[in-house]
Design an enzyme around this catalytic site. Structure first.
Site, mmCIF file in Angstrom:
data_model
loop_
_atom_site.group_PDB
_atom_site.id
_atom_site.type_symbol
_atom_site.label_atom_id
_atom_site.label_comp_id
_atom_site.label_asym_id
_atom_site.label_seq_id
_atom_site.Cartn_x
_atom_site.Cartn_y
_atom_site.Cartn_z
ATOM 1 N N ASN A 135 -7.787 4.324 8.736
ATOM 2 C CA ASN A 135 -7.176 3.163 9.399
ATOM 3 C C ASN A 135 -7.220 3.245 10.919
ATOM 4 O O ASN A 135 -7.066 2.239 11.596
ATOM 5 C CB ASN A 135 -5.728 2.996 8.933
ATOM 6 C CG ASN A 135 -4.938 4.271 8.956
ATOM 7 O OD1 ASN A 135 -5.286 5.230 8.263
ATOM 8 N ND2 ASN A 135 -3.893 4.322 9.754
ATOM 9 N N THR B 146 11.516 -7.025 -10.612
ATOM 10 C CA THR B 146 11.027 -8.381 -10.872
ATOM 11 C C THR B 146 9.715 -8.613 -10.124
ATOM 12 O O THR B 146 9.617 -8.311 -8.929
ATOM 13 C CB THR B 146 12.089 -9.409 -10.403
ATOM 14 O OG1 THR B 146 13.293 -9.126 -11.098
ATOM 15 C CG2 THR B 146 11.652 -10.837 -10.678
ATOM 16 N N CYS C 103 2.496 2.040 11.806
ATOM 17 C CA CYS C 103 3.708 2.715 11.312
ATOM 18 C C CYS C 103 4.053 3.922 12.162
ATOM 19 O O CYS C 103 5.142 4.473 12.046
ATOM 20 C CB CYS C 103 3.569 3.184 9.882
ATOM 21 S SG CYS C 103 2.096 2.708 9.101
ATOM 22 N N GLN D 62 -7.550 0.057 3.810
ATOM 23 C CA GLN D 62 -8.343 -0.459 4.940
ATOM 24 C C GLN D 62 -9.739 -0.883 4.511
ATOM 25 O O GLN D 62 -10.334 -1.771 5.115
ATOM 26 C CB GLN D 62 -8.477 0.604 6.047
ATOM 27 C CG GLN D 62 -7.222 0.833 6.841
ATOM 28 C CD GLN D 62 -6.785 -0.375 7.666
ATOM 29 O OE1 GLN D 62 -7.590 -1.226 8.047
ATOM 30 N NE2 GLN D 62 -5.498 -0.457 7.944
ATOM 31 N N GLY E 88 0.814 -1.210 0.000
ATOM 32 C CA GLY E 88 0.000 0.000 0.000
ATOM 33 C C GLY E 88 0.849 1.263 0.000
ATOM 34 O O GLY E 88 0.509 2.262 -0.653
ATOM 35 N N HIS F 215 -1.992 -7.723 2.689
ATOM 36 C CA HIS F 215 -1.881 -8.225 4.063
ATOM 37 C C HIS F 215 -3.002 -7.734 4.978
ATOM 38 O O HIS F 215 -3.101 -8.153 6.135
ATOM 39 C CB HIS F 215 -0.502 -7.914 4.664
ATOM 40 C CG HIS F 215 -0.251 -6.491 5.048
ATOM 41 N ND1 HIS F 215 -0.277 -6.076 6.360
ATOM 42 C CD2 HIS F 215 0.046 -5.402 4.319
ATOM 43 C CE1 HIS F 215 0.015 -4.774 6.402
ATOM 44 N NE2 HIS F 215 0.215 -4.349 5.180
ATOM 45 N N SER G 181 -3.849 -3.351 -0.492
ATOM 46 C CA SER G 181 -2.697 -4.111 -0.010
ATOM 47 C C SER G 181 -3.149 -5.458 0.554
ATOM 48 O O SER G 181 -4.082 -5.521 1.357
ATOM 49 C CB SER G 181 -2.019 -3.274 1.077
ATOM 50 O OG SER G 181 -0.947 -3.967 1.640
HETATM 51 N N1 PLP Z 1 -2.813 3.091 3.714
HETATM 52 C C1 PLP Z 1 -3.539 2.724 4.791
HETATM 53 C C2 PLP Z 1 -4.865 3.354 5.031
HETATM 54 C C3 PLP Z 1 -3.043 1.767 5.671
HETATM 55 O O1 PLP Z 1 -3.762 1.424 6.746
HETATM 56 C C4 PLP Z 1 -1.777 1.188 5.403
HETATM 57 C C5 PLP Z 1 -1.188 0.202 6.346
HETATM 58 O O2 PLP Z 1 -1.446 0.198 7.520
HETATM 59 C C6 PLP Z 1 -1.073 1.599 4.266
HETATM 60 C C7 PLP Z 1 -1.625 2.550 3.456
HETATM 61 C C8 PLP Z 1 0.271 1.024 3.952
HETATM 62 O O3 PLP Z 1 0.135 -0.264 3.399
HETATM 63 P P1 PLP Z 1 1.347 -1.299 3.434
HETATM 64 O O4 PLP Z 1 1.484 -1.751 4.842
HETATM 65 O O5 PLP Z 1 0.920 -2.394 2.502
HETATM 66 O O6 PLP Z 1 2.552 -0.578 2.927
#
Ligand code: PLP
Length: 379
Positions: free
Chosen positions: A153, A239, A324, A181, A75, A203, A201
């Site tokens: 998020n 790749t 993060c 999200q 993401g 995960h 994303s």
């Molecule tokens: N955007 C949002 C709203 C998210 O919650 C997150 C991850 O927590 C991301 C972007 C980043 O995604 P990734 O962890 O795949 O880099």
């Protein structure tokens, strides 16, 4: 024998475990069918067939054409690309982002500012929704790109993306939404929504980490971001991560198939969790109702660091907000944008439920939380 500690995992907005179906689908692509998808021989072609099939499946789930799906490392990269690549293609015209975007967007916006692009920040109301009237006032021919996430998020609050897409179309600027999200819970349809770009994303919906995608509507021009070879139709060097792409598609298809049942379950366990907290003084839900999986709670007089630490010691994994930003001592930019003061933001925690949480477990976690809040208040 070592005993395995039971953890009640209530941090699904940070990440989710890989589902077995994705793991099984990925496994042949590590050691047997390990070819580079861009190689011209049999092994390469086999890998490319798997990538193409995954792209088709992902496109079908979100109502896109497969040619509009570009794989990224997650993401964050998709967000960086949409923002920087989108703004550059708009020749440095003004960019508008919402105040509650993820750091992947906020940091890209800082990059744009350092390149001389004007980036303005759209406020949100107390419920956590962007101020549409302000956006309407701001939108003119000088704006090249607008970015508002689909669901936040930290609070799960949904944004009016279809209305924003229509406004942007009317004014002739690009609209990008970060659906990282939202994707696990909403029936995303890029054509019906009218968005130009959308990030997601794997995960977040029981797929592998380190793989994501950017949808770019056909005809929309954006600059390349990751430079290198001619992979992804010349738009993204590097790749292709074949096993992860395969796991991504498997997890997304499963998610789409099970979405309704998962939603019902999430609503049940969320209600059960809140029921166990009923009657506790000074507890507030931050933000309007949104995604059923995300609950942002404020406990007056209780510091979130010590609360999370105590809960972790008792086997319950929760968060203060975005994973993060967890190393940061700053209060959440999302909650302060909604009008909470710094103390209120530091009194808030994010609980995010998942499909495998049982009602019994969330009730137990809520009772532990209740006891911990009362204990910390009595100190
Ligand atoms: N955007 C949002 C709203 C998210 O919650 C997150 C991850 O927590 C991301 C972007 C980043 O995604 P990734 O962890 O795949 O880099």
């Amino acid at each position: 024998m070592q005993s395995v500690e039971k953890i009640i995992y209530l941090d699904h907005a940070a990440t989710t475990p890989l589902c077995l179906e994705a793991l099984e689908a990925m496994s042949p692509f590590y050691c047997e069918c390990f070819g580079n998808a861009d190689s011209p021989h049999k092994l390469g072609r086999k890998a490319m067939v798997a990538v193409d099939s995954a792209r088709d499946k992902i496109a079908a789930v979100i109502g896109a054409n497969p040619k509009e799906i570009y794989f990224t490392s997650g993401g964050t990269e998709a967000d960086n690309w949409a923002l920087v690549g989108g703004a550059l293609a708009q020749k440095g015209k003004r960019v508008i982002i919402s105040a509650i975007e993820h750091h992947a967007v906020l940091a890209a916006a800082d990059k744009l500012r350092s390149m001389g692009v004007q980036v303005d920040v759209l406020p949100v109301n107390q419920g956590g929704r962007v101020e549409l009237n302000v956006l309407k006032e701001w939108l003119d021919e000088d704006v090249g790109l607008v970015c508002v996430m689909t669901a936040n998020n930290e609070t799960g609050v949904l944004q009016p993306v279809c209305e924003i897409a229509a406004l942007c179309k009317e004014k002739g600027c690009l609209f990008f939404t970060d659906a990282v999200q939202a994707m696990p819970y909403l029936d995303v349809n890029v054509k019906e929504w009218g968005v130009d770009m959308l990030s997601f994303s794997a995960h977040k919906f029981y797929g592998p980490k380190g793989i994501g995608a950017l949808y770019i509507k056909s005809g929309v021009k954006i600059e390349k971001f990751v430079c290198g070879g001619e992979q992804e139709r010349g738009m993204r060097g590097g790749t292709v991560n074949v096993p992860s792409v395969v796991g991504f598609a498997t997890a997304l298809e499963k998610t789409a198939k099970e979405r309704k049942d998962r939603e019902k379950h999430l609503q049940t366990i969320r209600a059960a969790f809140l029921e166990e907290l009923a009657g506790v003084e000074g507890v507030y839900i931050n933000g309007d109702e949104g995604l059923p999986a995300v609950l942002n709670l404020r406990f007056d007089g209780v510091d979130n660091d010590s609360l999370l630490y105590a809960m972790d010691l008792q086997g319950v994994a929760m968060a203060a907000g975005s994973a993060c930003a967890s190393a940061s001592v700053k209060p959440s930019h999302v909650l302060t944008a909604m009008g909470l003061d710094e103390t209120q933001a530091k009194n808030s925690v994010r609980i995010s439920f998942g499909k495998d949480n049982s009602e019994e477990d969330v009730r137990y976690a809520a009772r532990l939380l209740r006891a911990e809040v009362e204990k910390q208040r009595a100190l």
